[in-house]
Design a protein around this motif. Structure first.
Motif, PDB file in Angstrom:
ATOM      1  N   ASP A 103      32.678  23.318 -15.888  1.00 61.76           N
ATOM      2  CA  ASP A 103      32.488  22.230 -16.854  1.00 61.76           C
ATOM      3  C   ASP A 103      31.078  21.660 -16.836  1.00 61.76           C
ATOM      4  OD1 ASP A 103      35.049  22.637 -17.466  1.00 61.76           O
ATOM      5  OD2 ASP A 103      35.850  20.872 -16.420  1.00 61.76           O
ATOM      6  N   HIS A 104      30.440  21.751 -15.662  1.00 63.20           N
ATOM      7  CA  HIS A 104      29.111  21.132 -15.551  1.00 63.20           C
ATOM      8  C   HIS A 104      28.017  22.137 -15.221  1.00 63.20           C
ATOM      9  CE1 HIS A 104      32.040  17.883 -14.781  1.00 63.20           C
ATOM     10  NE2 HIS A 104      31.199  17.182 -15.543  1.00 63.20           N
ATOM     11  N   LEU A 105      28.231  23.341 -15.722  1.00 65.85           N
ATOM     12  CA  LEU A 105      27.251  24.396 -15.441  1.00 65.85           C
ATOM     13  C   LEU A 105      25.814  23.975 -15.770  1.00 65.85           C
ATOM     14  CD1 LEU A 105      27.708  27.019 -14.076  1.00 65.85           C
ATOM     15  CD2 LEU A 105      27.762  28.173 -16.293  1.00 65.85           C
ATOM     16  N   PRO A 106      25.580  23.344 -16.930  1.00 68.89           N
ATOM     17  CA  PRO A 106      24.192  22.954 -17.238  1.00 68.89           C
ATOM     18  C   PRO A 106      23.613  22.008 -16.186  1.00 68.89           C
ATOM     19  CG  PRO A 106      25.578  22.730 -19.171  1.00 68.89           C
ATOM     20  CD  PRO A 106      26.503  23.010 -18.028  1.00 68.89           C
ATOM     21  N   GLN A 107      24.426  21.049 -15.694  1.00 71.38           N
ATOM     22  CA  GLN A 107      23.917  20.118 -14.684  1.00 71.38           C
ATOM     23  C   GLN A 107      23.579  20.844 -13.384  1.00 71.38           C
ATOM     24  OE1 GLN A 107      26.332  19.212 -16.831  1.00 71.38           O
ATOM     25  NE2 GLN A 107      26.737  16.989 -16.768  1.00 71.38           N
ATOM     26  N   PHE A 108      24.517  21.738 -12.998  1.00 75.92           N
ATOM     27  CA  PHE A 108      24.249  22.485 -11.764  1.00 75.92           C
ATOM     28  C   PHE A 108      22.995  23.335 -11.896  1.00 75.92           C
ATOM     29  CE2 PHE A 108      28.604  21.530 -10.462  1.00 75.92           C
ATOM     30  CZ  PHE A 108      28.399  21.299  -9.110  1.00 75.92           C
ATOM     31  N   ARG A 109      22.869  23.950 -13.098  1.00 76.05           N
ATOM     32  CA  ARG A 109      21.686  24.787 -13.303  1.00 76.05           C
ATOM     33  C   ARG A 109      20.420  23.947 -13.230  1.00 76.05           C
ATOM     34  NH1 ARG A 109      21.441  27.178 -18.803  1.00 76.05           N
ATOM     35  NH2 ARG A 109      20.104  25.356 -19.045  1.00 76.05           N
ATOM     36  N   GLU A 110      20.473  22.794 -13.865  1.00 72.76           N
ATOM     37  CA  GLU A 110      19.308  21.915 -13.855  1.00 72.76           C
ATOM     38  C   GLU A 110      18.974  21.467 -12.432  1.00 72.76           C
ATOM     39  OE1 GLU A 110      18.013  17.977 -16.301  1.00 72.76           O
ATOM     40  OE2 GLU A 110      19.777  19.074 -16.996  1.00 72.76           O
ATOM     41  N   GLY A 111      20.035  21.133 -11.677  1.00 76.50           N
ATOM     42  CA  GLY A 111      19.839  20.720 -10.287  1.00 76.50           C
ATOM     43  C   GLY A 111      19.244  21.838  -9.458  1.00 76.50           C
ATOM     44  N   PHE A 112      19.768  23.045  -9.671  1.00 78.14           N
ATOM     45  CA  PHE A 112      19.265  24.204  -8.929  1.00 78.14           C
ATOM     46  C   PHE A 112      17.786  24.431  -9.240  1.00 78.14           C
ATOM     47  CE2 PHE A 112      18.435  28.793  -8.771  1.00 78.14           C
ATOM     48  CZ  PHE A 112      18.754  29.046  -7.448  1.00 78.14           C
ATOM     49  N   LEU A 113      17.461  24.400 -10.534  1.00 77.19           N
ATOM     50  CA  LEU A 113      16.053  24.607 -10.919  1.00 77.19           C
ATOM     51  C   LEU A 113      15.175  23.473 -10.405  1.00 77.19           C
ATOM     52  CD1 LEU A 113      16.420  26.007 -14.546  1.00 77.19           C
ATOM     53  CD2 LEU A 113      15.897  27.238 -12.439  1.00 77.19           C
ATOM     54  N   GLY A 114      15.727  22.261 -10.378  1.00 75.77           N
ATOM     55  CA  GLY A 114      14.982  21.118  -9.859  1.00 75.77           C
ATOM     56  C   GLY A 114      14.630  21.309  -8.392  1.00 75.77           C
ATOM     57  N   THR A 115      15.643  21.659  -7.603  1.00 72.77           N
ATOM     58  CA  THR A 115      15.399  21.906  -6.180  1.00 72.77           C
ATOM     59  C   THR A 115      14.385  23.031  -5.997  1.00 72.77           C
ATOM     60  OG1 THR A 115      17.577  21.145  -5.492  1.00 72.77           O
ATOM     61  CG2 THR A 115      16.467  22.687  -4.031  1.00 72.77           C
ATOM     62  N   LEU A 116      14.577  24.084  -6.793  1.00 76.48           N
ATOM     63  CA  LEU A 116      13.699  25.243  -6.676  1.00 76.48           C
ATOM     64  C   LEU A 116      12.253  24.862  -6.976  1.00 76.48           C
ATOM     65  CD1 LEU A 116      14.193  28.222  -6.044  1.00 76.48           C
ATOM     66  CD2 LEU A 116      14.149  28.673  -8.502  1.00 76.48           C
TER      67      LEU A 116
ATOM     68  N   ILE B 113      12.296  26.804   4.997  1.00 75.09           N
ATOM     69  CA  ILE B 113      13.732  26.561   4.859  1.00 75.09           C
ATOM     70  C   ILE B 113      14.023  25.070   5.097  1.00 75.09           C
ATOM     71  CG2 ILE B 113      15.964  26.967   5.973  1.00 75.09           C
ATOM     72  CD1 ILE B 113      15.036  29.913   6.270  1.00 75.09           C
ATOM     73  N   ALA B 114      13.372  24.506   6.106  1.00 77.55           N
ATOM     74  CA  ALA B 114      13.526  23.070   6.365  1.00 77.55           C
ATOM     75  C   ALA B 114      13.051  22.269   5.158  1.00 77.55           C
ATOM     76  CB  ALA B 114      12.741  22.680   7.612  1.00 77.55           C
TER      77      ALA B 114
ATOM     78  N   PHE C 203      18.299  31.823   1.683  1.00 74.64           N
ATOM     79  CA  PHE C 203      18.368  33.259   1.972  1.00 74.64           C
ATOM     80  C   PHE C 203      17.224  34.002   1.296  1.00 74.64           C
ATOM     81  CE2 PHE C 203      23.056  34.108   3.306  1.00 74.64           C
ATOM     82  CZ  PHE C 203      22.842  33.278   4.389  1.00 74.64           C
ATOM     83  N   ALA C 204      16.873  33.549   0.104  1.00 76.54           N
ATOM     84  CA  ALA C 204      15.748  34.187  -0.598  1.00 76.54           C
ATOM     85  C   ALA C 204      14.469  34.012   0.212  1.00 76.54           C
ATOM     86  CB  ALA C 204      15.586  33.590  -1.990  1.00 76.54           C
ATOM     87  N   ILE C 205      14.289  32.819   0.778  1.00 78.94           N
ATOM     88  CA  ILE C 205      13.083  32.577   1.590  1.00 78.94           C
ATOM     89  C   ILE C 205      13.083  33.486   2.825  1.00 78.94           C
ATOM     90  CG2 ILE C 205      11.870  30.877   3.026  1.00 78.94           C
ATOM     91  CD1 ILE C 205      12.747  28.735   1.067  1.00 78.94           C
ATOM     92  N   SER C 206      14.225  33.533   3.544  1.00 79.48           N
ATOM     93  CA  SER C 206      14.272  34.406   4.732  1.00 79.48           C
ATOM     94  C   SER C 206      13.964  35.839   4.354  1.00 79.48           C
ATOM     95  CB  SER C 206      15.649  34.397   5.397  1.00 79.48           C
ATOM     96  OG  SER C 206      16.240  33.158   5.333  1.00 79.48           O
ATOM     97  N   GLY C 207      14.573  36.292   3.242  1.00 76.99           N
ATOM     98  CA  GLY C 207      14.375  37.677   2.820  1.00 76.99           C
ATOM     99  C   GLY C 207      12.920  37.961   2.512  1.00 76.99           C
ATOM    100  N   LEU C 208      12.319  37.035   1.767  1.00 80.27           N
ATOM    101  CA  LEU C 208      10.920  37.201   1.379  1.00 80.27           C
ATOM    102  C   LEU C 208      10.028  37.319   2.608  1.00 80.27           C
ATOM    103  CD1 LEU C 208       8.981  37.009  -1.127  1.00 80.27           C
ATOM    104  CD2 LEU C 208       8.638  34.628  -0.452  1.00 80.27           C
TER     105      LEU C 208
END
Lengths: 258, 215
Positions: free
Chosen positions: B6-19, B151-152, B198-203
């Motif tokens: 139901d809140h996919l756009p918010q989660f996406r926005e939050g994810f991109l914000g953190t990123l 990561i921290a 995980f992306a950071i560790s992998g990189l």
């Protein structure tokens, strides 16, 4: 130990390239260099010998200010050594240094090692730098190894690359700080031969070494150091056949007869 | 379960914000950290003192306090109207730079002294020696601690959510305030963080392997 007055038979001072006068240095309580006076003329090959801990490596390193001194003065080509900074960097470019442990840049190929100083310090064109580097590598006999990394070379080859790297800067004087001491016995000669050739070509050289054969054959003058002092200075023939100080006699008897 | 869909756009926005906050702060921290590490090993005493003061001050201050200073002091006195994103980036970037600096400095100490001596003997200046000879060789041993630091940083970026930035923590708070099941929200938020970390560790593992081959 008898103190023999050090003879200053060498060098008219006008032709002096490197001049140390009244140089003193301490490592904590240890007085490693005590009132050192030494003049090296253009084109002269001076070999510094002496027992371990006598201060000969330190002496060599003070000439391009890798070691600072506490008192006294050092001039190169008439100019006193400046403080750390651009001025000193410029002066160091004119003084080639070869280390006991080679110190080739581990992350660069042999060719890059010899090119780097030319490009970054002398601001040489990349193409000209490469050409010169290859010529020098051929001259010291490691031209075929140009694209390898230092770790892939033998000690003798690495040291010859280090000599080429120093020569690439067209130095006025070359300092050798025990260049063969870290080498396997069978590799010592290939490095000494390069140094002999340099000496014959008229390069001004200060060589700290334990290779008495090299001192005999290539040196214009032998400087014998012990306990932070220059105990004796003489031509090689005179020094090896007829040392004047007891300290030198003692040293030579230990290394030459066994 | 429906909370996510139901809140996919918010989660996406939050994810991109953190990123984006993490990436921007990481870039700032990396640049500042390397420069300050250079200061700390330089032969010039004032630069060394500045570097030491920078690390001591920032590393020992709570991050929340830095956020407070960044949001309530800096806009008032120096740059009014700076966006919350830039302010958060400054707080996080400066804070993390002190850790980056120390990691880089420990890397510098692993490079044999002879390398720098050889470079100086060729007539290179201090900064040329650092940039061309010492730092490239220090990189390999700096990679593992750097991965932990970033990561921290990712997790620290949650604090930015409390300072009017849209990011994962901020989204979770909004949704739980609206009364949605907190367990599911946290699960999705945690997954989003794991994707980034995980992306950071992998990189960094990739970088470590590549650099190993180079020597």
């Amino acid at each position: 130990m008898s103190e023999v007055s050090v003879t200053k038979d060498a060098a008219p001072v006008a032709n002096a390239l490197v001049a140390l006068s009244g140089v003193n240095k301490h490592f904590g309580a240890l007085h490693v260099l005590q009132d050192i006076d030494l003049t090296i003329s253009r084109g002269e090959v001076v070999v510094v010998i002496g027992p371990s801990g006598s201060g000969k490596s330190t002496l060599c390193r003070t000439v391009n200010r890798l070691e600072t001194i506490d008192s006294g003065s050092i001039t190169i080509d008439g100019k006193p050594l400046p403080q750390e900074g651009r001025e000193l960097a410029r002066l160091r470019a004119d003084v080639g240094m070869v280390f006991q442990s080679f110190n080739l840049f581990a992350h660069k190929t042999v060719l890059e090692n010899v090119m780097l100083g030319q490009i970054k310090v002398r601001k040489a064109d990349k193409k000209a730098a490469e050409e010169k580097a290859r010529t020098l590598l051929d001259r010291v006999g490691v031209g075929a190894q140009a694209d390898k990394y230092p770790a892939q070379l033998s000690g003798g080859q690495q040291q010859r690359v280090a000599i080429a790297r120093a020569l690439a800067m067209d130095p006025k004087v070359m300092l050798f700080d025990e260049p063969t001491s870290a080498l396997d016995p069978e590799m010592i000669n290939e490095v000494l031969e390069v140094m002999q050739q340099l000496a014959r070509d008229g390069m001004t050289m200060v060589v700290v070494t334990h290779e008495m054969g090299f001192a005999r054959s290539a040196a214009n003058r032998v400087v014998f150091m012990a306990d932070g002092r220059i105990v004796e200075e003489a031509e090689p023939e005179q020094f090896f056949n007829n040392p004047r100080s007891d300290r030198a006699k003692d040293f030579l008897s230990k290394i030459l007869h066994h | 379960m429906n909370v996510l869909l139901d809140h996919l756009p918010q989660f996406r926005e939050g994810f991109l914000g953190t990123l984006s906050i993490t990436a921007a702060s990481a870039a700032l921290a990396l640049v500042l950290g390397v420069v300050i590490a250079g200061f700390r090993v330089s032969p010039i005493p004032p630069l060394r003192a500045f570097g030491t003061a920078w690390v001591t001050l920032l590393r020992n201050t709570p991050l929340t306090l830095l956020f407070l200073i960044s949001f309530f002091v800096i806009p008032q006195i120096f740059f009014p109207g700076t966006s919350p994103f830039v302010l958060a980036m400054m707080a996080l970037g400066c804070y993390t730079s002190s850790f980056v600096c120390e990691a880089v400095r420990s890397g510098i100490n692993t490079v044999p002294l002879g390398q720098a001596e050889a470079a100086r003997s060729l007539g290179m200046t201090f900064f040329q020696t650092l940039r061309l000879i010492v730092l490239p060789q220090a990189t390999r041993s700096v990679i593992p601690p750097m991965s932990s630091i970033f990561i921290a940083l990712t997790k620290n970026s949650a604090i930015a959510g409390a300072f009017s930035n849209t990011e994962l923590f901020n989204v979770s708070k909004l949704l739980s305030d609206k009364g949605f099941a907190i367990g599911w929200i946290f699960l999705w938020i945690a997954l989003c963080y794991l994707v980034i970390t995980f992306a950071i560790s992998g990189l960094f593992r990739l970088l470590e392997n590549r650099l190993e081959v180079a020597r």
